[in-house]
Design a protein around this motif. Structure first.
Motif, mmCIF file in Angstrom:
data_model
loop_
_atom_site.group_PDB
_atom_site.id
_atom_site.type_symbol
_atom_site.label_atom_id
_atom_site.label_comp_id
_atom_site.label_asym_id
_atom_site.label_seq_id
_atom_site.Cartn_x
_atom_site.Cartn_y
_atom_site.Cartn_z
ATOM 1 N N LEU A 1 1.839 4.800 11.456
ATOM 2 C CA LEU A 1 2.041 3.602 12.275
ATOM 3 C C LEU A 1 2.280 2.347 11.443
ATOM 4 N N GLY A 2 1.897 2.368 10.168
ATOM 5 C CA GLY A 2 1.969 1.147 9.358
ATOM 6 C C GLY A 2 3.350 0.546 9.298
ATOM 7 N N LEU A 3 4.345 1.333 8.893
ATOM 8 C CA LEU A 3 5.703 0.809 8.774
ATOM 9 C C LEU A 3 6.298 0.496 10.137
ATOM 10 N N GLN B 1 0.824 -1.206 0.000
ATOM 11 C CA GLN B 1 0.000 0.000 0.000
ATOM 12 C C GLN B 1 0.858 1.257 0.000
ATOM 13 N N ASN B 2 1.934 1.265 0.818
ATOM 14 C CA ASN B 2 2.824 2.422 0.849
ATOM 15 C C ASN B 2 3.508 2.630 -0.495
ATOM 16 N N ALA B 3 3.922 1.513 -1.111
ATOM 17 C CA ALA B 3 4.570 1.617 -2.418
ATOM 18 C C ALA B 3 3.595 2.166 -3.463
ATOM 19 N N GLY C 1 16.692 3.726 -9.356
ATOM 20 C CA GLY C 1 15.556 4.593 -9.090
ATOM 21 C C GLY C 1 14.467 3.901 -8.303
ATOM 22 N N GLY C 2 13.689 4.696 -7.589
ATOM 23 C CA GLY C 2 12.611 4.139 -6.791
ATOM 24 C C GLY C 2 13.093 3.638 -5.437
ATOM 25 N N ALA C 3 12.123 3.386 -4.561
ATOM 26 C CA ALA C 3 12.431 2.847 -3.233
ATOM 27 C C ALA C 3 12.367 1.327 -3.268
ATOM 28 N N ALA D 1 3.194 5.924 -2.790
ATOM 29 C CA ALA D 1 4.381 6.726 -3.131
ATOM 30 C C ALA D 1 4.583 6.803 -4.645
ATOM 31 N N ALA D 2 4.450 5.653 -5.328
ATOM 32 C CA ALA D 2 4.710 5.628 -6.762
ATOM 33 C C ALA D 2 3.597 6.287 -7.563
ATOM 34 N N GLY D 3 2.353 6.254 -7.057
ATOM 35 C CA GLY D 3 1.236 6.837 -7.806
ATOM 36 C C GLY D 3 0.809 8.186 -7.279
ATOM 37 N N ALA D 4 1.678 8.863 -6.514
ATOM 38 C CA ALA D 4 1.297 10.128 -5.897
ATOM 39 C C ALA D 4 1.011 11.201 -6.924
ATOM 40 N N ASP D 5 1.708 11.196 -8.058
ATOM 41 C CA ASP D 5 1.519 12.249 -9.062
ATOM 42 C C ASP D 5 0.534 11.836 -10.155
#
Length: 453
Positions: free
Chosen positions: A414-416, A353-355, A438-440, A358-362
């Motif tokens: 709190l998730g991570l 979910q975090n990924a 590139g990327g996390a 982060a990747a689809g924020a824009d």
């Protein structure tokens, strides 16, 4: 000190020396020696006064330290008679230092067992210089026994003979009370941690509601359609059976069978029943998956294939997100670990979910690449996204509780942190870093089930 003769007195002595037949040089030498002795006496007196001041300061320092000690302190001679005490002991037993001085130490003990233990220490002919730990019961100011955890250390004279014993102790009632308070605080912290864990799990579950509703709608609609058909078929079968019971002729029954399409009904029944069972099973699987994810997990651990956990997490993330997500995942050889399937699924879902966020924020399509391999005694899962990566100043804080870069209302932070704690409880590691291309990238490692047997 008497003043030494000076000037006129010196002349008188010289005159007397001349009269008595002693030459002047001899008397001058005597006078010079007297002056030297006087000067030495003055110097010694100054040095002695300085030593006395230093001794008083040392005594005052030792007294202040003994008075400031919260532990009780007592010094006795080789016969067990008290020579020195501190304020903590006097306060505990309700007697002054003057009253205690010279008193047998056994008079402070509350029971025979304590006196016997003390006697055994004092009578030890070869005591350890490091002392001996003994639990004694002292009698307090009101005559009640007070358990004291003590260390009895021998004191030696210059000739090496034992000169007495130093008694240092702390009432264990205070320690037990502090330990009880610490245990209560620990239990409260564990309860708060469990509540946070469950709250974060339910928050993740809430994001899946829309997808779950759609997921449940398909099999339930399928089951409902089949049930309606079965109801119609049952009505036709009922009419036909009523005609048979009424004794209708073969001709009438044949006409009725054609009109009610009994042959078609009988051929369609197995597929309707099979489809209904399949839809019901799909619904049960979805509900069981939700229950498994949302329930508080028991302490017991079982063998879990991480591939299955990842597939289930990917399934729910796809159902619960409306953003464009492209998952690159292919299950390989079994990667079995010992743990809680529900907790591990929560970890993987949080990472996915975090990924995605982060990747689809824009607004672009989030691409996630997931891999899981077993190497020796470790199972490794890697998750890489095509986002902007993690700023260097955030890398060291990303697993901190309540730390989040999301807007207010979009994340609890709190998730991570909870995921990190779950992985630690499973004996594994969770690392966040930026991929060279590139990327996390998040790397999850857990002990393989075979290595734990």
């Amino acid at each position: 000190m008497t003043d030494l003769p000076k000037s006129a007195d010196t002349d008188a002595l010289l005159a007397r020396a001349h009269i008595e037949g002693v030459d002047e040089a001899t008397w001058l030498d005597v006078i010079q020696r007297m002056d030297e002795v006087y000067s030495q006496l003055v110097s010694d007196e100054i040095a002695l006064e300085q030593k006395n001041v230093e001794l008083e300061q040392s005594q005052q320092f030792i007294f202040s330290v003994m008075s400031a000690m919260s532990d009780v302190l007592l010094v006795c001679n080789e016969r067990g008679e008290i020579e020195e005490t501190n304020a903590a002991l006097c306060e505990l037993v309700g007697r002054s230092d003057d009253e205690l001085r010279g008193t047998p130490v056994f008079a402070l003990l509350a029971d025979d067992a304590s006196r016997a233990r003390m006697r055994g220490v004092l009578d030890d002919a070869n005591p350890s210089r490091r002392g001996q730990a003994v639990e004694l019961n002292l009698r307090d100011a009101e005559g009640r026994p007070v358990p004291v955890d003590t260390n009895l250390t021998p004191r030696f004279a210059r000739n090496g003979k034992r000169a007495g014993t130093v008694f240092v102790g702390r009432p264990t009632a205070e320690l037990k009370r502090a330990y009880h308070e610490l245990r209560e605080a620990h239990e409260a912290l564990k309860l708060a941690q469990q509540q946070l864990l469950h709250s974060e799990k339910m928050a993740s579950l809430g994001r899946l509601v829309a997808g779950v509703a759609h997921e449940l709608n398909n099999p339930i609609s399928f089951v409902l359609g089949n049930v309606h058909a079965l109801k119609k078929y049952s009505e036709r079968m009922g009419r036909y059976i009523d005609a048979v019971r009424a004794g209708a002729s073969d001709e009438e029954l044949g006409e009725l069978r054609t009109r009610l399409r009994i042959e078609h009904l009988l051929k369609d029944l197995p597929s309707l029943i099979e489809g209904t069972m399949e839809g019901a099973q799909r619904t049960a699987d979805i509900v069981n998956g939700l229950k498994r994810f949302s329930a508080v997990d028991p302490e017991g651990r079982t063998a879990v294939d991480l591939n299955t956990v990842i597939e289930r997490a990917i399934h729910w993330i796809r159902k619960g997100t409306t953003a464009a997500v492209d998952m690159h995942w292919e299950a390989g050889a079994p990667c079995v670990v010992m743990g809680s399937a529900g907790q591990l699924q929560q970890v993987v879902m949080n990472l996915l979910q975090n990924a995605c966020d982060a990747a689809g924020a824009d607004g672009r399509t989030a691409e996630l690449t997931i891999a899981c391999t077993a190497t020796g005694e470790r199972v490794r899962m890697t998750l890489r996204d095509n986002g902007p990566g993690i700023p260097d100043e955030y890398l060291s804080r990303i697993f901190e509780p309540f730390f989040t870069t999301k807007p207010v209302g979009k994340g609890t932070g709190l998730g991570l942190s909870i995921s990190y704690g779950i992985v630690e409880q499973h004996g594994g590691t969770l690392v966040a870093r930026n991929h060279p291309d590139g990327g996390a990238e998040f790397v999850l490692e857990l002990p393989a089930a075979a290595s734990l047997t």
